[in-house]
Design a protein around this motif. Structure first.
Motif, short mmCIF file in Angstrom:
data_model
loop_
_atom_site.label_atom_id
_atom_site.label_comp_id
_atom_site.label_asym_id
_atom_site.label_seq_id
_atom_site.Cartn_x
_atom_site.Cartn_y
_atom_site.Cartn_z
N SER A 66 101.12 87.48 69.84
CA SER A 66 102.43 86.82 69.87
C SER A 66 102.73 86.30 68.46
O SER A 66 101.81 86.10 67.65
CB SER A 66 102.43 85.66 70.86
N GLY A 67 103.99 86.06 68.21
CA GLY A 67 104.37 85.50 66.91
C GLY A 67 103.67 84.18 66.65
O GLY A 67 103.26 83.88 65.52
N GLU A 68 103.50 83.38 67.70
CA GLU A 68 102.85 82.07 67.54
C GLU A 68 101.46 82.20 66.92
O GLU A 68 101.03 81.35 66.16
CB GLU A 68 102.75 81.33 68.88
N GLY A 99 108.05 85.37 67.91
CA GLY A 99 108.42 84.03 68.36
C GLY A 99 108.17 82.92 67.36
O GLY A 99 108.72 81.83 67.50
N ALA A 101 116.26 84.30 73.36
CA ALA A 101 116.85 83.64 74.52
C ALA A 101 117.05 82.15 74.31
O ALA A 101 117.84 81.51 75.01
CB ALA A 101 115.97 83.88 75.74
N HIS A 150 118.88 88.45 70.26
CA HIS A 150 117.68 89.25 70.54
C HIS A 150 117.40 90.24 69.40
O HIS A 150 116.24 90.52 69.08
CB HIS A 150 117.83 90.01 71.86
N MET A 169 114.03 90.79 67.23
CA MET A 169 113.31 92.05 66.96
C MET A 169 113.04 92.20 65.47
O MET A 169 111.98 92.69 65.07
CB MET A 169 114.10 93.23 67.51
N THR A 204 110.00 90.41 64.48
CA THR A 204 108.73 91.13 64.71
C THR A 204 108.43 92.07 63.54
O THR A 204 107.27 92.31 63.22
CB THR A 204 108.71 91.93 66.04
N GLY A 223 109.34 95.74 66.37
CA GLY A 223 110.65 95.96 67.00
C GLY A 223 110.63 95.91 68.51
O GLY A 223 111.61 96.29 69.16
N GLY A 224 109.52 95.46 69.08
CA GLY A 224 109.44 95.36 70.55
C GLY A 224 109.77 96.70 71.19
O GLY A 224 109.26 97.75 70.79
N GLN A 242 115.15 97.17 72.38
CA GLN A 242 116.30 96.77 73.21
C GLN A 242 116.33 95.26 73.39
O GLN A 242 115.28 94.64 73.62
CB GLN A 242 116.20 97.41 74.61
N PRO A 243 117.57 94.69 73.30
CA PRO A 243 117.67 93.25 73.55
C PRO A 243 117.31 92.92 74.99
O PRO A 243 117.33 93.81 75.85
CB PRO A 243 119.16 92.96 73.27
N PHE A 244 117.01 91.68 75.24
CA PHE A 244 116.69 91.14 76.57
C PHE A 244 115.29 91.52 77.05
O PHE A 244 114.91 91.22 78.17
CB PHE A 244 117.74 91.52 77.64
N THR A 292 108.15 91.35 73.60
CA THR A 292 107.04 92.10 73.02
C THR A 292 106.04 92.53 74.09
O THR A 292 105.38 93.55 73.95
CB THR A 292 106.35 91.21 71.97
N1 UDP Z 1 112.96 90.92 71.51
C1 UDP Z 1 113.88 91.76 72.11
N2 UDP Z 1 113.44 92.95 72.61
C2 UDP Z 1 112.15 93.32 72.58
C3 UDP Z 1 111.21 92.45 71.98
C4 UDP Z 1 111.64 91.25 71.45
O1 UDP Z 1 115.06 91.47 72.18
O2 UDP Z 1 111.83 94.42 73.06
C5 UDP Z 1 113.44 89.67 70.89
C6 UDP Z 1 113.55 88.54 71.92
O3 UDP Z 1 114.71 87.82 71.63
C7 UDP Z 1 112.33 87.69 71.63
C8 UDP Z 1 112.13 87.88 70.15
O4 UDP Z 1 112.52 89.23 69.91
O5 UDP Z 1 112.54 86.33 71.92
C9 UDP Z 1 110.71 87.71 69.69
O6 UDP Z 1 109.86 88.50 70.46
P1 UDP Z 1 108.88 87.86 71.56
O7 UDP Z 1 109.47 86.65 72.14
O8 UDP Z 1 108.50 88.87 72.55
O9 UDP Z 1 107.75 87.46 70.65
P2 UDP Z 1 106.55 86.50 70.96
O10 UDP Z 1 106.99 85.39 71.86
O11 UDP Z 1 105.53 87.38 71.63
O12 UDP Z 1 106.14 86.03 69.62
#
Ligand code: UDP
Length: 240
Positions: free
Chosen positions: A15-17, A59, A65, A76, A80, A83, A135-136, A139-141, A144
């Motif tokens: 995760s980004g964290e 993240g 969101a 969203h 992406m 990421t 880039g996950g 797609q938005p919504f 990862t």
């Molecule tokens: N996101 C997205 N589509 C995806 C993957 C990610 O729209 O397929 C966006 C989403 O808004 C998300 C942000 O990218 O809040 C960061 O990714 P994610 O929250 O999955 O990261 P993590 O919480 O794992 O760091």
């Protein structure tokens, strides 16, 4: 530890964290100490002949969101892109250690990363490159988690290793509930019935449908990824 790895092709989900590194450095978006240690660890695993893909979240920089000031699709998309930033930072850390890597993005972002097929990814893995997925899903919504599940299925990975700051899946939040019980193994159905939030439901359904095991584990101390790959029972495995 077994002599031979029990997983040959793995997708590690970060995760980004996690990119912030030590929790006391809350102000850092990306910790280069963390990335250096991770790069060294990944190199060691790769040297054992394991094919390694790493899905990075965003993240630490942006969560689509949770931003209410702008419309959701754009928010969203910014997530992406976050990421991609993390993927670039990880690639730079791998480069510093002399490790070949390749960023496979699900969003078009030339010349930084390419959209690519699962065939190309598998070819890179076989060439001993670490593939970083950015880039996950593209797609938005989505999240990862779903990007990780899709890529793991597309490249026929043996397992998703979901790195976290806790050492597995618990019956309730171990920080709040002293009686929380850690599962060493749990089925997909049990995890759903008990409403244990292993990953987002879209991703989890995909893993369940195609019987892709997920191991939730604590990334620190260094060495845990290798321990899992060589069959040590740490973390929680979610399977049929
Ligand atoms: N996101 C997205 N589509 C995806 C993957 C990610 O729209 O397929 C966006 C989403 O808004 C998300 C942000 O990218 O809040 C960061 O990714 P994610 O929250 O999955 O990261 P993590 O919480 O794992 O760091």
């Amino acid at each position: 530890m077994n002599q031979n790895p029990i997983y040959k092709r793995v997708v590690l989900e970060l995760s980004g964290e996690m990119m912030r590194g030590d929790p006391s450095y809350k102000d850092h978006l990306i910790s280069f100490d963390f990335l250096r240690d991770l790069a060294i660890e990944l190199a060691e695993i790769q040297n054992c002949g394991i094919e390694l893909g790493v899905v990075v979240g965003g993240g630490n920089i942006w969560r689509g969101a949770s931003v209410e000031e702008i419309e959701q699709t754009t928010s969203h998309q910014i997530g992406m892109l976050a990421t991609v930033i993390n993927a670039m930072a990880l690639q730079a850390a791998l480069n510093k250690q002399g490790i070949n890597s390749y960023i496979a993005s699900n969003i078009e972002i030339k010349p930084i990363a390419e959209l690519c097929s699962h065939h190309q990814v598998i070819k890179r893995l076989k060439q001993k490159e670490i593939v970083i997925f950015a880039g996950g899903t593209g797609q938005p919504f989505f999240t990862t988690d779903t990007g990780a599940a899709l890529w793991a299925l597309k490249i026929q990975a043996d397992v998703i290793l979901k790195a976290t700051k806790v050492d597995g899946v618990y019956s309730s939040d171990p920080l709040i509930d002293k009686n929380a019980k850690k599962y060493s193994q749990i089925s997909y159905n049990e995890a759903i019935q008990k409403e244990l939030r292993v990953m987002d439901l879209t991703a989890f359904s995909l893993c369940k449908e195609y019987q892709l095991p997920i191991i939730v584990f604590k990334l620190t101390p260094p060495g845990n990824i290798k321990r899992i790959v060589f069959g040590e029972d740490i973390g929680t495995i979610i399977s049929t």
